[in-house]
Enzyme design. Structure first.
Site, PDB file in Angstrom:
ATOM      1  N   ASP A  10       0.850  -1.179   0.000  1.00 40.93           N
ATOM      2  CA  ASP A  10       0.000   0.000   0.000  1.00 40.93           C
ATOM      3  C   ASP A  10       0.894   1.242   0.000  1.00 40.93           C
ATOM      4  O   ASP A  10       2.080   1.172   0.352  1.00 40.93           O
ATOM      5  CB  ASP A  10      -0.887  -0.042   1.241  1.00 40.93           C
ATOM      6  CG  ASP A  10      -1.691   1.221   1.433  1.00 40.93           C
ATOM      7  OD1 ASP A  10      -2.424   1.602   0.503  1.00 40.93           O
ATOM      8  OD2 ASP A  10      -1.582   1.831   2.511  1.00 40.93           O
ATOM      9  N   ASP A  12      -0.191   5.131   0.995  1.00 42.05           N
ATOM     10  CA  ASP A  12      -0.402   6.078   2.091  1.00 42.05           C
ATOM     11  C   ASP A  12      -0.403   5.376   3.432  1.00 42.05           C
ATOM     12  O   ASP A  12      -1.195   4.462   3.676  1.00 42.05           O
ATOM     13  CB  ASP A  12      -1.721   6.833   1.896  1.00 42.05           C
ATOM     14  CG  ASP A  12      -1.667   7.792   0.725  1.00 42.05           C
ATOM     15  OD1 ASP A  12      -0.695   8.557   0.632  1.00 42.05           O
ATOM     16  OD2 ASP A  12      -2.603   7.781  -0.096  1.00 42.05           O
ATOM     17  N   THR A 107      -2.454   1.207  -4.570  1.00 39.09           N
ATOM     18  CA  THR A 107      -3.008   2.313  -3.801  1.00 39.09           C
ATOM     19  C   THR A 107      -4.441   2.655  -4.184  1.00 39.09           C
ATOM     20  O   THR A 107      -4.855   2.448  -5.333  1.00 39.09           O
ATOM     21  CB  THR A 107      -2.128   3.571  -3.967  1.00 39.09           C
ATOM     22  OG1 THR A 107      -2.715   4.671  -3.267  1.00 39.09           O
ATOM     23  CG2 THR A 107      -1.968   3.945  -5.427  1.00 39.09           C
ATOM     24  N   SER A 108      -5.174   3.215  -3.219  1.00 42.31           N
ATOM     25  CA  SER A 108      -6.525   3.720  -3.483  1.00 42.31           C
ATOM     26  C   SER A 108      -6.505   5.126  -4.061  1.00 42.31           C
ATOM     27  O   SER A 108      -7.563   5.674  -4.384  1.00 42.31           O
ATOM     28  CB  SER A 108      -7.352   3.709  -2.193  1.00 42.31           C
ATOM     29  OG  SER A 108      -7.604   2.390  -1.771  1.00 42.31           O
ATOM     30  N   LYS A 138     -10.180  -1.143  -3.089  1.00 38.31           N
ATOM     31  CA  LYS A 138     -10.192  -1.761  -1.766  1.00 38.31           C
ATOM     32  C   LYS A 138     -11.468  -1.355  -1.027  1.00 38.31           C
ATOM     33  O   LYS A 138     -11.918  -0.231  -1.175  1.00 38.31           O
ATOM     34  CB  LYS A 138      -8.965  -1.309  -0.967  1.00 38.31           C
ATOM     35  CG  LYS A 138      -7.632  -1.592  -1.654  1.00 38.31           C
ATOM     36  CD  LYS A 138      -6.494  -0.921  -0.876  1.00 38.31           C
ATOM     37  CE  LYS A 138      -5.189  -1.014  -1.643  1.00 38.31           C
ATOM     38  NZ  LYS A 138      -4.076  -0.325  -0.936  1.00 38.31           N
ATOM     39  N   ASP A 163      -1.715  -0.790   6.132  1.00 41.83           N
ATOM     40  CA  ASP A 163      -1.875  -0.106   7.412  1.00 41.83           C
ATOM     41  C   ASP A 163      -3.332   0.220   7.710  1.00 41.83           C
ATOM     42  O   ASP A 163      -3.611   0.954   8.663  1.00 41.83           O
ATOM     43  CB  ASP A 163      -1.057   1.189   7.430  1.00 41.83           C
ATOM     44  CG  ASP A 163      -1.694   2.269   6.583  1.00 41.83           C
ATOM     45  OD1 ASP A 163      -1.842   3.405   7.067  1.00 41.83           O
ATOM     46  OD2 ASP A 163      -2.062   1.991   5.422  1.00 41.83           O
TER      47      ASP A 163
END
Length: 205
Positions: A10, A12, A107-108, A138, A163
């Site tokens: 991931d 961020d 990543t989102s 996600k 995270d």
């Protein structure tokens, strides 16, 4: 721990410390949209912006959600002043190179924001999968399945590092082993990415 064919990270909060920027943007958006801070704070990490907005503004139609998400992203694009690598990230990237272990960032964020934050942190991933690359973000498994497919690795042979709960849910749904930061419950629990560097190095011996 066991040997993995690829590591899927991931961005961020995992590879890039952008927490302050993420939170500033979401709170600014919430103030503009008339959404209470206590509604947005539990949802501001880990989900794609449209998912979060649809949850806190269920009255919006799909076009309204899209407009609101675009505004929220605009608030993030230029906010890079305190975006840096997370603790242990540099050690992990050295270990991945030394072990010749394929890796990707999943990543989102959209590609523009991901490239901006990764650039600010001085990180150039060999593969970047963003929210624009799959029909579902996600916590659906699609982003991690896409990354594994692009690397040519079975999802079950990947280690997903996250995270946030939506990210961990996505990794599990993809069939990967999940490593969790921030005290979350994963197959592997990490204090920081330096711990992962050590574990991968020991396992390779």
């Amino acid at each position: 721990m066991r040997r993995f064919a690829a590591v899927l990270l991931d961005m961020d909060g995992t590879l890039v410390d952008s927490d302050a920027a993420v939170e500033r943007a979401w709170l600014a958006w919430a103030a503009e949209a008339g959404v209470a801070a206590d509604q947005i704070i539990p949802r501001m990490h880990g989900n794609p912006a449209p998912t979060t907005i649809a949850a806190v503004q269920p009255h919006l139609d799909p076009a309204g959600v899209e407009r609101a998400a675009a505004r929220q992203l605009e608030l993030q694009y230029g906010d890079l002043d305190d975006v840096v690598p997370t603790a242990g990230a540099a050690r992990l990237l050295v270990a991945l190179k030394e072990l010749d272990l394929p890796w990707a960032v999943v990543t989102s964020a959209d590609r523009r924001l991901a490239l901006a934050r990764l650039g600010a942190a001085g990180i150039d991933p060999p593969l970047l999968v963003t929210v624009e690359d799959t029909p579902r973000g996600k916590p659906a498994p699609d982003p991690y399945l896409e990354a594994a497919a692009r690397l040519g690795v079975p999802p079950g042979d990947c280690l997903v590092v996250e995270d946030s709960q939506p990210g961990l849910d996505a990794g599990r749904a993809a069939g990967a082993t999940v490593a969790a930061l921030r005290g979350l419950d994963g197959d592997v629990r990490l204090g920081d990415l330096g711990d992962l560097a050590d574990l991968l190095t020991v396992e390779s011996r």
